[in-house]
Write a protein that holds these residues in place. Structure first.
Motif, PDB file in Angstrom:
ATOM      1  N   VAL A 109       0.831  -1.212   0.000  1.00  0.00           N
ATOM      2  CA  VAL A 109       0.000   0.000   0.000  1.00  0.00           C
ATOM      3  C   VAL A 109       0.863   1.260   0.000  1.00  0.00           C
ATOM      4  O   VAL A 109       0.638   2.193  -0.768  1.00  0.00           O
ATOM      5  CB  VAL A 109      -0.943  -0.003   1.236  1.00  0.00           C
ATOM      6  N   LEU A 110       1.875   1.285   0.856  1.00  0.00           N
ATOM      7  CA  LEU A 110       2.637   2.534   1.039  1.00  0.00           C
ATOM      8  C   LEU A 110       3.817   2.696   0.075  1.00  0.00           C
ATOM      9  O   LEU A 110       4.352   3.790  -0.074  1.00  0.00           O
ATOM     10  CB  LEU A 110       3.152   2.623   2.478  1.00  0.00           C
ATOM     11  N   GLY A 111       4.258   1.593  -0.555  1.00  0.00           N
ATOM     12  CA  GLY A 111       5.405   1.704  -1.468  1.00  0.00           C
ATOM     13  C   GLY A 111       6.648   2.172  -0.724  1.00  0.00           C
ATOM     14  O   GLY A 111       6.854   1.810   0.435  1.00  0.00           O
ATOM     15  N   GLU A 112       7.447   3.000  -1.388  1.00  0.00           N
ATOM     16  CA  GLU A 112       8.730   3.425  -0.801  1.00  0.00           C
ATOM     17  C   GLU A 112       8.571   4.177   0.521  1.00  0.00           C
ATOM     18  O   GLU A 112       9.490   4.236   1.323  1.00  0.00           O
ATOM     19  CB  GLU A 112       9.491   4.304  -1.805  1.00  0.00           C
ATOM     20  N   ARG A 113       7.379   4.780   0.732  1.00  0.00           N
ATOM     21  CA  ARG A 113       7.194   5.560   1.978  1.00  0.00           C
ATOM     22  C   ARG A 113       7.288   4.690   3.233  1.00  0.00           C
ATOM     23  O   ARG A 113       7.523   5.172   4.328  1.00  0.00           O
ATOM     24  CB  ARG A 113       5.824   6.253   1.964  1.00  0.00           C
ATOM     25  N   VAL A 114       7.105   3.370   3.035  1.00  0.00           N
ATOM     26  CA  VAL A 114       7.106   2.470   4.189  1.00  0.00           C
ATOM     27  C   VAL A 114       8.519   2.376   4.811  1.00  0.00           C
ATOM     28  O   VAL A 114       8.688   1.849   5.915  1.00  0.00           O
ATOM     29  CB  VAL A 114       6.564   1.071   3.785  1.00  0.00           C
ATOM     30  N   VAL A 135       9.122  -5.176   0.439  1.00  0.00           N
ATOM     31  CA  VAL A 135       8.012  -5.154  -0.538  1.00  0.00           C
ATOM     32  C   VAL A 135       7.854  -3.741  -1.113  1.00  0.00           C
ATOM     33  O   VAL A 135       7.701  -3.546  -2.325  1.00  0.00           O
ATOM     34  CB  VAL A 135       6.696  -5.619   0.125  1.00  0.00           C
ATOM     35  N   GLY A 136       7.916  -2.743  -0.247  1.00  0.00           N
ATOM     36  CA  GLY A 136       7.749  -1.360  -0.703  1.00  0.00           C
ATOM     37  C   GLY A 136       8.825  -0.948  -1.677  1.00  0.00           C
ATOM     38  O   GLY A 136       8.593  -0.245  -2.654  1.00  0.00           O
ATOM     39  N   ARG A 137      10.013  -1.451  -1.453  1.00  0.00           N
ATOM     40  CA  ARG A 137      11.156  -1.010  -2.258  1.00  0.00           C
ATOM     41  C   ARG A 137      11.252  -1.741  -3.603  1.00  0.00           C
ATOM     42  O   ARG A 137      11.585  -1.149  -4.620  1.00  0.00           O
ATOM     43  CB  ARG A 137      12.415  -1.243  -1.422  1.00  0.00           C
ATOM     44  N   LEU A 148      11.358  -5.625 -10.946  1.00  0.00           N
ATOM     45  CA  LEU A 148      11.837  -6.885 -11.508  1.00  0.00           C
ATOM     46  C   LEU A 148      11.556  -7.088 -12.986  1.00  0.00           C
ATOM     47  O   LEU A 148      10.556  -7.682 -13.386  1.00  0.00           O
ATOM     48  CB  LEU A 148      11.230  -8.030 -10.709  1.00  0.00           C
ATOM     49  N   ILE A 149      12.427  -6.589 -13.786  1.00  0.00           N
ATOM     50  CA  ILE A 149      12.247  -6.785 -15.219  1.00  0.00           C
ATOM     51  C   ILE A 149      13.586  -7.152 -15.864  1.00  0.00           C
ATOM     52  O   ILE A 149      14.637  -6.880 -15.310  1.00  0.00           O
ATOM     53  CB  ILE A 149      11.715  -5.507 -15.901  1.00  0.00           C
ATOM     54  N   GLY A 206      23.464  -5.136  -7.411  1.00  0.00           N
ATOM     55  CA  GLY A 206      23.262  -4.352  -6.189  1.00  0.00           C
ATOM     56  C   GLY A 206      21.852  -3.798  -6.087  1.00  0.00           C
ATOM     57  O   GLY A 206      21.287  -3.677  -4.995  1.00  0.00           O
ATOM     58  N   GLY A 207      21.257  -3.492  -7.227  1.00  0.00           N
ATOM     59  CA  GLY A 207      19.909  -2.914  -7.225  1.00  0.00           C
ATOM     60  C   GLY A 207      18.860  -3.850  -6.649  1.00  0.00           C
ATOM     61  O   GLY A 207      17.847  -3.413  -6.120  1.00  0.00           O
TER      62      GLY A 207
END
Ligand code: ASP
Length: 400
Positions: free
Chosen positions: A22-27, A203-205, A210-211, A367-368
């Motif tokens: 839900v929060l994405g990177e903000r988490v 999960v947020g990050r 993934l491509i 590293g990513g």
């Protein structure tokens, strides 16, 4: 309904997945809760290893038993590591994620790798580094191998003492080991929150990262690691007292910890506690697990070999059979250098790639997504130690 510790951790993980989605990177704001959990576990690790091992050693009768244990343990570690490195190479040879990766693009896409990466150590340096030069420093640096060596030397010295002092010390070590095990129990109370926070951040990050080639790289590493885990389960089934299903059920919270903390060192405290619950003999697990946490890195070995071949594919480099011997030997040597900390293996992967004169910038792409690789690396690393302990325990059954 009463929820057990494993159930609480599962709830924490699911909550983490939800929050992260839900929060994405903000988490990322909850990261300190996860870091607190890791810090508490690492805090307990050094004294727990030391006193558990001393308590285990004082129950051994002679040096021959110790030598036998050490021989079996190291034999298992080395064999599985060669298999792991070969599987990592095999997976990349099959999926070829690096082929066609355009070097110029990758160099601009990734952050440039700054500073000196370090050099591959020599065998002599690795062995010498296992001996503590200073008791306090071994503890201050949390160097598990040095702490194990120190405990071994003191354990051998204890064997040479008279019955009186030896019995008093045995009680003291036993009580101190019990004290630190208690501490780990306490820390595990906050595990659902700590693990939940770490899962949320992951999960947020990485939700959308993934491509392309990295996805194929990840699939290769995970595929090879699944093969190793299957091998472990077969070994358990045929050469230990544990059925795979029972083993996995009883060790669930350990795998949640390894995947969430991505640190063998932090997971060591939980591993020792879990081994106790599995009724493995203390003199076996108190020796195999700490050594394994630092030295036995099957998951990391898969990743190392995979990064190397991925980079070679992108750079259009092919290896001769003789090169593969160097690759395996160097990989075994380097895999021990991760320090058991989050991301430790990535630094080692860069050294590995550099030592074989390959472009470090390509390896740096990994590293990513390293956290995703590290989750499975650490889990497989620790699973190898637990399985090793179960196998050694069975082979030692009935012997003093
Ligand atoms: N973090 C891993 C460990 O502690 C090592 C790795 O990065 O592969 O075992």
């Amino acid at each position: 309904m009463k929820v057990g510790p494993g159930g609480r951790i599962l709830i924490g993980m699911l909550a983490g997945v939800g929050l992260g989605a839900v929060l994405g990177e903000r988490v990322a704001a909850v990261q300190p809760l996860g870091d607190l959990f890791i810090t508490l576990l690492i805090l307990a690790a050094a004294p727990l290893v030391f006193f558990n091992l001393l308590a285990g050693l004082t129950s051994l009768r002679d040096l021959r038993t110790l030598g036998r244990l050490a021989g079996k343990t190291v034999g298992f570690f080395l064999t599985t590591e060669i298999v792991a490195l070969s599987l990592g190479l095999g997976a990349m040879a099959l999926l070829r994620p690096g082929v066609g990766l355009r070097l110029t693009e990758t160099v601009t896409e990734t952050e440039t790798v700054s500073g000196a990466v370090g050099e591959a150590p020599s065998v002599g340096a690795v062995l010498l580094d296992m001996i503590p030069t200073n008791v306090v420093r071994a503890f201050a640096e949390g160097n598990v191998v040095q702490i194990v060596i120190l405990a071994l030397m003191l354990g051998i010295a204890t064997m040479a003492l008279g019955d009186g002092p030896r019995a008093r010390l045995a009680t003291l070590f036993e009580d101190l080991a019990g004290l630190f095990r208690r501490l780990v129990h306490m820390v595990l109370w906050v595990a659902p929150v700590g693990i939940g926070a770490l899962v949320a951040v992951t999960v947020g990050r990485y939700g959308t990262d993934l491509i392309g080639p990295t996805a194929r790289f990840l699939a290769g590493v995970w595929g090879a690691q699944i093969v190793i885990v299957t091998g472990y389960m077969l070994l358990l089934r045929f050469f230990s007292d544990y059925r795979p299903a029972r083993f996995l059920r009883a060790t669930g919270s350990l795998w949640a910890t390894t995947a969430a903390t991505t640190s063998s060192l932090a997971s060591l405290s939980v591993g020792l506690e879990t081994a106790g619950r599995l009724d493995l003999p203390r003199r076996v697990y108190s020796f195999v697990l700490p050594l394994g946490a630092q030295l036995n890195k099957d998951g990391t070995s898969v990743m190392l070999a995979a990064v190397l071949l991925f980079t070679a594919q992108a750079a259009g480099v092919t290896f001769s059979p003789a090169d593969f011997v160097t690759i395996l030997l160097l990989g075994m040597l380097l895999s021990h250098g991760t320090g058991g900390v989050p991301g430790g293996g990535f630094v080692v992967a860069l050294i590995y790639v550099q030592a074989l004169n390959l472009p470090i910038e390509v390896a740096a792409i990994v590293g990513g997504i390293y956290r995703l690789v590290d989750m499975s690396n650490t889990t497989v690393n620790i699973m190898g130690d637990m399985v090793g302990a179960a196998l050694v325990a069975r082979s030692e059954a009935g012997r003093a």
